[in-house]
Each structure stands twice: as C-alpha cells, then as structure tokens.
Design an enzyme around this catalytic site. Structure first.
Site, PDB file in Angstrom:
ATOM      1  N   PHE A  62      18.940  -1.300 -10.750  1.00 24.21           N
ATOM      2  CA  PHE A  62      20.284  -1.489 -11.295  1.00 24.21           C
ATOM      3  C   PHE A  62      20.229  -2.385 -12.527  1.00 24.21           C
ATOM      4  O   PHE A  62      19.525  -3.403 -12.526  1.00 24.21           O
ATOM      5  CB  PHE A  62      21.194  -2.193 -10.283  1.00 24.21           C
ATOM      6  CG  PHE A  62      21.398  -1.489  -8.979  1.00 24.21           C
ATOM      7  CD1 PHE A  62      22.525  -0.710  -8.766  1.00 24.21           C
ATOM      8  CD2 PHE A  62      20.486  -1.633  -7.941  1.00 24.21           C
ATOM      9  CE1 PHE A  62      22.739  -0.079  -7.540  1.00 24.21           C
ATOM     10  CE2 PHE A  62      20.687  -1.009  -6.712  1.00 24.21           C
ATOM     11  CZ  PHE A  62      21.818  -0.232  -6.511  1.00 24.21           C
ATOM     12  N   ASP A  63      21.004  -2.038 -13.535  1.00 24.74           N
ATOM     13  CA  ASP A  63      21.383  -3.013 -14.542  1.00 24.74           C
ATOM     14  C   ASP A  63      22.370  -3.974 -13.872  1.00 24.74           C
ATOM     15  O   ASP A  63      22.902  -3.689 -12.791  1.00 24.74           O
ATOM     16  CB  ASP A  63      22.029  -2.287 -15.724  1.00 24.74           C
ATOM     17  CG  ASP A  63      22.474  -3.218 -16.833  1.00 24.74           C
ATOM     18  OD1 ASP A  63      21.844  -4.284 -17.004  1.00 24.74           O
ATOM     19  OD2 ASP A  63      23.455  -2.889 -17.517  1.00 24.74           O
ATOM     20  N   PHE A  64      22.634  -5.122 -14.512  1.00 23.41           N
ATOM     21  CA  PHE A  64      23.526  -6.099 -13.892  1.00 23.41           C
ATOM     22  C   PHE A  64      24.936  -6.020 -14.470  1.00 23.41           C
ATOM     23  O   PHE A  64      25.870  -5.577 -13.794  1.00 23.41           O
ATOM     24  CB  PHE A  64      22.953  -7.512 -14.042  1.00 23.41           C
ATOM     25  CG  PHE A  64      23.762  -8.551 -13.315  1.00 23.41           C
ATOM     26  CD1 PHE A  64      23.708  -8.637 -11.936  1.00 23.41           C
ATOM     27  CD2 PHE A  64      24.583  -9.431 -14.003  1.00 23.41           C
ATOM     28  CE1 PHE A  64      24.469  -9.584 -11.247  1.00 23.41           C
ATOM     29  CE2 PHE A  64      25.346 -10.383 -13.340  1.00 23.41           C
ATOM     30  CZ  PHE A  64      25.276 -10.460 -11.949  1.00 23.41           C
TER      31      PHE A  64
END
Length: 307
Positions: A162-164
C-alpha cells in the site's frame, strides 16, 4: 448455510478484474450485445483465462482453508453482465476452484452502489468509471491496471503493498505538499507527528488485514510449523522526519505492516520489483509503474492527486 457476511473481511471483484475478458469485450464493442450473448453461450464451457486480480483473489481465499472454523474472508462477484451472460463467469470460477458463491449481475448497470450491501472493504474492477463513481460516494474501490498475469502456484504467500497518503490515510497531508514545498510539508508533518491521520479509502481494508495477521500470530504460537499466508508492506514517498506520523497513525489504530519503506522520492518500482506484491495500491498513476510489467497495480482515484 453461508457464514454471516457481517463477520467477514469481504472483497468485491468485477469479472473484468478476475478474468481475461479482452476477447469478450472485443465482441461486445464491435458486434453488439446480441452477438456478445451468443458468443458467451457458444463458449460457455470454455474457461476464461486468469485476469490481473486472479492471483490475489486465489491467495486471499486460501485464508479460509487455514481457518476453516472461522472462514474469515469472502470474495463477492459484482458484475455488469446479465445472469445469462454471467453463466460463463461462474463456470470459470468453478473450473479454477475459487470459493466464490455470492454474486450480483446488473445487466449493464454499474455495480458500485452495492458495495456497502455486501459489506465489502474493497471493490476491484478494470472499469475506471465504476471505480471513480464508487470513490465519489465514499466507497473503497480501485482500478486494476493492465499487466502480465503471474500466478506461481508454489508461492502460497499473499503479499499486499500500500501507498500511505491518499490510500491508507486521507489526503490532508498530500494537500499540504501539493500546495507548498517539501520543506513546508516536512514542517507540517513534524509539528503533527503525535497526531494520527484520519482514515483513507483503504483504511478499513488495511486494519482488517492486520487483524487477520493476528489470527496467524496465534496460529504460529500454537504450531511453529504453521506457514503464514499474509505479508503486508507500506511503500511511501515520505522520508524522515515525516515518517514519524505514519508510525503514530499505525500505533493509534493498533495495526502494523510487516515491512515499511520510506523512499524519499525514489521510484517505487525499485522496491516493488524485489517485494513482488500480488497487489500494490497507490493514488498516483505516476507511481504505478513496473519495468517488467508483471506487478499487479491498482489505482485509487482519491483525493488531491486525482483532481
């Protein structure tokens, strides 16, 4: 009887993400609905090939075999097909041995409005319009981008990256970055390092996956030979000192990731090509790259980066 869906981590998937529908789509676009229906009927017993989301879905469903008494996960099919033309999809599901029993066939209508009805923490589709409308209504959704389908059946692990900002967390900090300089962003995040972020579109998914990992922690404690399924990673363009607020957020939510990468602007595919996730979620198209073309990439069209 099926287990109550409210007690599960549910992922909804469109047939366009689960299977390779390029030829079917060609028939529909070039020859029309009647020809499409006849084509699907003629190929009813010819299983559809694996789509980009197939390796992810297959491994996700394997969690139920690890915990047969709880059966903690479910995949629901949300399809624009009619029930008649959708017969081939369910034949293909059976052929590939996927434990999918619930479905909605909408005969050309977008299925996004049924995401909350099925308690879904994620909707995966190759239809950008359906995904954008879902996000506009506050539902968790992502567009599966074209890539090579790699499904090594000897590899039982499910790796999710995941990106944040704009994915797990909201886009409030990303708005600060877009509206100023890197220095302004770092100062903003440092001054708020003790304040957790508000949830983003996939926060619920991330938190529920983390809770599943706690089931696996207990399984390892009970049996040291237990082989884990889930492995999570956060891959973000942040670096120190803005990294601390990410950690604060995870601690506040009571969750964790197995691996966290603070890249400071490095190209994310440098990490992804080593990690080889079965799905990577990011809100920025420019970050969704893979030199080899074999990383399943999902665009989350949320927030300031998609205005």
């Amino acid at each position: 009887m099926p287990y109550p869906i409210e007690q599960k981590l549910v992922i909804a998937v469109a047939s366009s993400a689960l299977f390779d529908l390029k030829e079917s789509d060609r028939v529909f676009r070039q020859e029309g609905e009647q020809a499409y229906r006849q084509y699907q009927e003629a190929h009813l017993h010819e299983p559809l090939g694996k789509g980009v989301a197939f390796p992810f879905v297959r491994r996700f469903l394997s969690i139920n075999r690890k915990f047969p008494e709880k059966c903690p996960v479910e995949v629901v099919l949300l399809s624009r097909n009619s029930a008649i033309t959708g017969k081939r999809v369910f034949h293909s599901i059976h052929h590939h041995g996927l434990g999918i029993s619930r479905a909605a066939f909408l005969e050309g209508k977008s299925p996004y409005s049924y995401i909350p009805a099925f308690n879904a923490s994620l909707f995966l589709s190759a239809n950008e319009s359906d995904v954008s409308r879902a996000i506009d209504y506050g539902y968790p959704a992502g567009t599966v981008l074209p890539s090579k389908v790699v499904d090594d059946e000897a590899d039982q692990e499910l790796r999710i990256a995941f990106d944040f900002d704009g994915v797990i967390a909201d886009d409030a900090s990303e708005r600060v970055y877009k509206g100023g300089s890197l220095k302004d962003f770092q100062a903003h995040e440092t001054s708020r390092s003790h304040i957790p972020h508000s949830p983003g579109p996939l926060a619920d998914l991330f938190q529920k996956i983390s809770h599943l990992q706690k089931l696996e922690d207990q399984a390892v404690a009970d049996d040291p030979d237990y082989r884990r399924v889930l492995r999570t990673a956060i891959v973000t363009a942040r670096n120190a000192p803005s990294h601390e607020r990410v950690i604060t957020t995870l601690e506040h939510w009571g969750v964790n990731a197995n691996e966290v990468f603070f890249l400071g602007g490095m190209k994310k595919d440098r990490i992804l090509n080593v990690l080889k996730p079965h799905m990577f979620f990011d809100d920025q198209r420019s970050h969704l790259e893979s030199d080899a073309g074999d990383i399943p990439l999902v665009h989350i069209p949320f927030g300031v980066s998609n205005l």
